[in-house]
Enzyme design. Structure first.
Site, PDB file in Angstrom:
ATOM      1  N   ASP A  35       0.852  -1.195   0.000  1.00  0.00           N
ATOM      2  CA  ASP A  35       0.000   0.000   0.000  1.00  0.00           C
ATOM      3  C   ASP A  35       0.890   1.248   0.000  1.00  0.00           C
ATOM      4  OD1 ASP A  35      -2.307   1.557   0.208  1.00  0.00           O
ATOM      5  OD2 ASP A  35      -2.445   1.344   2.397  1.00  0.00           O
ATOM      6  N   GLU A  50       2.719   5.114  -3.930  1.00  0.00           N
ATOM      7  CA  GLU A  50       2.715   6.068  -5.068  1.00  0.00           C
ATOM      8  C   GLU A  50       4.030   6.836  -5.177  1.00  0.00           C
ATOM      9  OE1 GLU A  50       0.219   5.635  -2.840  1.00  0.00           O
ATOM     10  OE2 GLU A  50      -0.872   4.407  -4.275  1.00  0.00           O
ATOM     11  N   ASP A  62      -9.031   3.505  -2.748  1.00  0.00           N
ATOM     12  CA  ASP A  62     -10.089   3.879  -1.802  1.00  0.00           C
ATOM     13  C   ASP A  62     -11.345   4.390  -2.490  1.00  0.00           C
ATOM     14  OD1 ASP A  62      -8.152   3.178  -0.047  1.00  0.00           O
ATOM     15  OD2 ASP A  62      -7.670   5.219   0.593  1.00  0.00           O
TER      16      ASP A  62
HETATM   17  O1  MIG Z   1      -3.847   6.012   4.780  1.00  0.00           O
HETATM   18  O2  MIG Z   1      -3.774   0.783   5.636  1.00  0.00           O
HETATM   19  O3  MIG Z   1      -5.928   2.153   0.214  1.00  0.00           O
HETATM   20  O4  MIG Z   1      -6.914  -0.086   1.571  1.00  0.00           O
HETATM   21  O5  MIG Z   1      -6.978   0.025   4.373  1.00  0.00           O
HETATM   22  C1  MIG Z   1      -4.650   4.918   4.443  1.00  0.00           C
HETATM   23  C2  MIG Z   1      -4.909   1.536   5.748  1.00  0.00           C
HETATM   24  C3  MIG Z   1      -3.796   3.717   4.237  1.00  0.00           C
HETATM   25  C4  MIG Z   1      -5.004   2.988   2.243  1.00  0.00           C
HETATM   26  C5  MIG Z   1      -5.461   1.784   1.490  1.00  0.00           C
HETATM   27  C6  MIG Z   1      -6.507   1.055   2.271  1.00  0.00           C
HETATM   28  C7  MIG Z   1      -5.965   0.652   3.632  1.00  0.00           C
HETATM   29  C8  MIG Z   1      -5.488   1.902   4.373  1.00  0.00           C
HETATM   30  N1  MIG Z   1      -4.482   2.600   3.584  1.00  0.00           N
END
Ligand code: MIG
Length: 754
Positions: free
Chosen positions: A387, A390, A458
């Site tokens: 996650d 980017e 999201d």
């Molecule tokens: O700042 O890990 O897209 O699926 O549950 C949010 C927490 C960070 C973004 C991800 C989401 C995940 C969440 N993350």
């Protein structure tokens, strides 16, 4: 900033398979990769090395060209590239001379400072599809886009950019097709006639080369095949990752994880995967476990295993700045983090607080990262969820002077997520030996299909997002990403029970079927919606499991040819205007045989466009003639899904997870039709790489209406099918009795008359 035009050809030469063309401003290089793939790389200053994150093949060593006073022509068995000398322009034709795509006669390629843009002619009837995860409609004509991987919190169906960069599109005009992949990781731009007159489209980037691959194969499927030949294809996913996946931000303790898993088994709702989001860690430190809430990861994993569950854990790139934390200490000592120009480590805020960011562009860093996964694999984790890559930091604004190796952020940002997924895949694959890891990433660049599945970040629990999400999945399929999911139910917000039910039905036909939700939202598990709705969701998930033989064979196709599992109708029905109609643009083929119609939760009937041919409603076998719009019932218990006449769908009985043997019968369903059809059935152990050494079971299934026969070719490969017998199930045949509908699963050819 002055606009510098490319100018006239001053000279050219050919060496080592490269045709080099000089103008006063720049040098263009032409390479041929195959008869249908030509690369143009124009630069004011070519770098010494020619690297790509995406491309895995080399150009041909040599090719011929013809020169005349005005042109240089390169002709392959499929394409003709006419290079105009004054000024320098690149115009592509089919080998029979039909125009496919051309530089704008007036402008061609132009620089403004470091920014480079190529202006191209737009054809009157031209449509554009592709670019992967992008806002807007299936037909991108009249839209413009930016590629700049972004943590797109609260995105809407209009937000651009989102998380990923796939600078590849397909143009459709005059009954012809072409593809164009602009391989440049700088911030890039595509304009499909959004802000120009009827004459131009354009694409370009803030820096780097005008470096593109032109695909001239005829047919969208053929172009996808060529694009995925060039950038690679997915490998077979672990079978368990195709089962139902349950996620949440976060299950807060091992007890909660185990409880959720148990509930699935008690309620007999099939599931294979459960996730740990960020709270399993100690202070959000990557490669650690929270000692209070997850005190014995191995014990938890063993219990999950007992219940037939796999665990996937989240892993972010940000490494907490904390003395004594292994990854921090090692990373600092070895200089593995992104830096400011003077060498100081860049610091940004994310979940753990102040963090440094691994430089995944370096091989030694990727190896270091990959090896650290033993903290997760030792207790038994086999799924790795990347996650925030980017990369995301709070407020999103990493300074442009931050360096990754010898490159600055603006040059490579769009490939960071892919390189993290690559490090994760390579590392865990090495650790797990002959077991397939499951990697899931949010950020990506062209070629990510080689390492990872992706999800669309999201989204929101609304009907609008259900439809938009499907469009994203379909569009990602065009760009080589077959293994794609959306957060079923929507990440943020709270869906109505009706929407949750509807989205689960669609999840059955989504390559990755994962239910996920934001922290603070209401619980989302299938039993949270009341008994009646729980039963519908359970049925949908059971349907998913029944279809796994078909789905797995579909992924085999993706691995072999790049053909995605979820296919926009623009692949099979390219020249049919109706499929671009915004009312029907979200419909898609799921594998070869099924047409799925996403319907919002408040509509209990749906207008459906069925392309030419006959179609059966999956489930009721009611037949519809295609080539028209039909209005069909779409109750919450029955999403409109249709089987194409002649369709072949291998299925299995209900199992609670992919480890279960079930009833040992492979059910081969065939729907009657006027045309012969065939299907490649593929099976292997679902977990290892033995299939690379011939450990698979593959056979052709064919339906021949003229000979009144359904047959199975002899088995190819050395794997023994998990199904002991095969049962044929025929649909839409009048008074037909199979002479022998259940057969032992032998390896020889089997033919059944009807
Ligand atoms: O700042 O890990 O897209 O699926 O549950 C949010 C927490 C960070 C973004 C991800 C989401 C995940 C969440 N993350």
């Amino acid at each position: 900033m002055k606009a510098e035009i490319i100018g006239n050809v001053q000279g050219f030469k050919q060496h080592d398979g490269i045709l080099t063309i000089k103008t006063a401003e720049a040098e263009a290089r032409v390479y041929i990769y195959s008869p249908t793939i030509i690369r143009i790389n124009i630069s004011k200053q070519h770098r010494e090395t020619d690297e790509s994150f995406a491309v895995i093949h080399q150009p041909l060593a040599d090719f011929d060209f013809d020169e005349s006073s005005a042109y240089i022509d390169i002709i392959t068995s499929a394409l003709k590239l006419r290079i105009h000398k004054s000024p320098l322009r690149f115009n592509f034709f089919t080998n029979t001379g039909k125009p496919l795509s051309a530089d704008d006669e007036r402008y061609g390629t132009i620089w403004q400072g470091e920014r480079v843009i190529t202006y191209r002619k737009i054809y009157e009837d031209e449509k554009f599809i592709g670019l992967g995860e992008k806002a807007g409609d299936l037909n991108r004509r009249g839209s413009s886009y930016t590629n700049w991987n972004t943590d797109a919190v609260d995105y809407t169906p209009k937000t651009d950019p989102l998380y990923k960069t796939f600078p590849f599109f397909i143009g459709l005009h005059s009954g012809l097709t072409y593809g164009l992949f602009f391989d440049n990781t700088h911030k890039s731009y595509f304009d499909f006639g959004a802000s120009t007159d009827e004459q131009m489209s354009w694409f370009g980037a803030d820096g780097g080369d005008m470096n593109y691959y032109f695909f001239g194969a005829q047919g969208v499927a053929q172009i996808i095949e060529d694009y995925t030949w060039l950038t690679g294809r997915m490998e077979m996913p672990p079978l368990w990752s195709l089962g139902y996946q349950q996620c949440r931000w976060s299950y807060m303790s091992a007890d909660e994880v185990l409880n959720i898993a148990k509930t699935f088994r008690v309620k007999q709702i099939p599931a294979d995967v459960i996730y740990c989001d960020i709270d399993y860690m100690d202070g959000f430190k990557i490669f650690t476990w929270n000692k209070k809430t997850f005190p014995k990861p191995k014990k938890m994993m063993d219990e999950l295993k007992q219940m037939g569950f796999k665990l996937a854990t989240i892993v972010d790139p940000g490494i907490k700045i904390e003395e004594g934390y292994t990854q921090y200490n090692e990373g600092v000592a070895k200089g593995y983090f992104a830096t400011y120009p003077d060498g100081e480590n860049y610091t940004g805020y994310v979940w753990p607080g102040r963090c440094h960011f691994p430089d995944f562009f370096r091989e030694d860093v990727r190896e270091w990262w990959g090896a650290a996964f033993t903290a997760l694999t030792d207790p038994g984790v086999e799924g790795f969820w990347n996650d925030m890559n980017e990369p995301a930091v709070w407020n999103q604004n990493i300074p442009w002077m931050v360096k990754f190796g010898d490159k600055y952020l603006p040059e490579v940002r769009n490939a960071y997520g892919m390189e993290m997924a690559r490090a994760t895949y390579d590392g865990t694959r090495k650790i797990l030996g002959n077991k397939r890891p499951f990697v899931l990433t949010r950020a990506a660049y062209a070629g990510t299909q080689r390492y990872s599945a992706i999800w669309t970040g999201d989204n929101n629990g609304t009907d609008e997002h259900l439809l938009f999400g499907q469009r994203l999945v379909n569009s990602l399929g065009i760009t080589g990403m077959s293994f794609v999911g959306v957060d079923i139910g929507g990440f943020s917000g709270n869906p109505t029970p009706e929407l949750m039910v509807r989205w689960n039905s669609l999840g059955t036909y989504t390559p990755m079927f994962r239910n996920h939700a934001i922290q603070g939202s209401k619980m989302r598990e299938p039993w949270e919606w009341g008994e009646a709705y729980e039963q519908i969701i359970k049925k949908d998930i059971e349907q998913r499991y029944k279809m796994l033989p078909y789905i797995y064979s579909g992924f085999y196709q993706s691995a072999q040819t790049g053909m995605p599992l979820s296919r926009t109708l623009a692949i099979d029905y390219t020249n049919n205007e109706h499929i671009f109609d915004t009312r029907f643009q979200n419909q898609f083929m799921f594998g070869d045989a099924l047409l799925v119609v996403p319907v919002i939760s408040t509509e209990l009937t749906a207008d459906v466009y069925l392309p030419e041919g006959s179609w059966y409603r999956f489930g009721s076998d009611q037949i519809y003639e295609g080539g028209q719009i039909v209005n069909v019932p779409s109750p919450l218990t029955d999403l409109p899904v249709f089987v194409k006449a002649g369709g072949i769908i291998p299925m299995q009985g209900i199992v609670q997870n992919t480890n279960e043997a079930g009833d040992g019968v492979l059910y081969i369903h065939v729907w009657n039709g006027g045309e012969p059809n065939s299907f490649v059935y593929y099976e292997d152990d679902g977990t290892s790489y033995d299939y690379e050494q011939g450990g698979y079971y593959k056979r052709g299934i064919s339906f021949d209406p003229a000979r009144k026969m359904v047959s199975l070719s002899a088995v190819e490969g050395g794997f023994k099918s998990r199904f002991a017998s095969i049962k044929f199930v025929l649909h839409g045949f009048e008074k037909v009795q199979l002479k022998d509908d259940v057969v032992e699963n032998l390896t020889e050819e089997i033919a059944i008359e009807f």
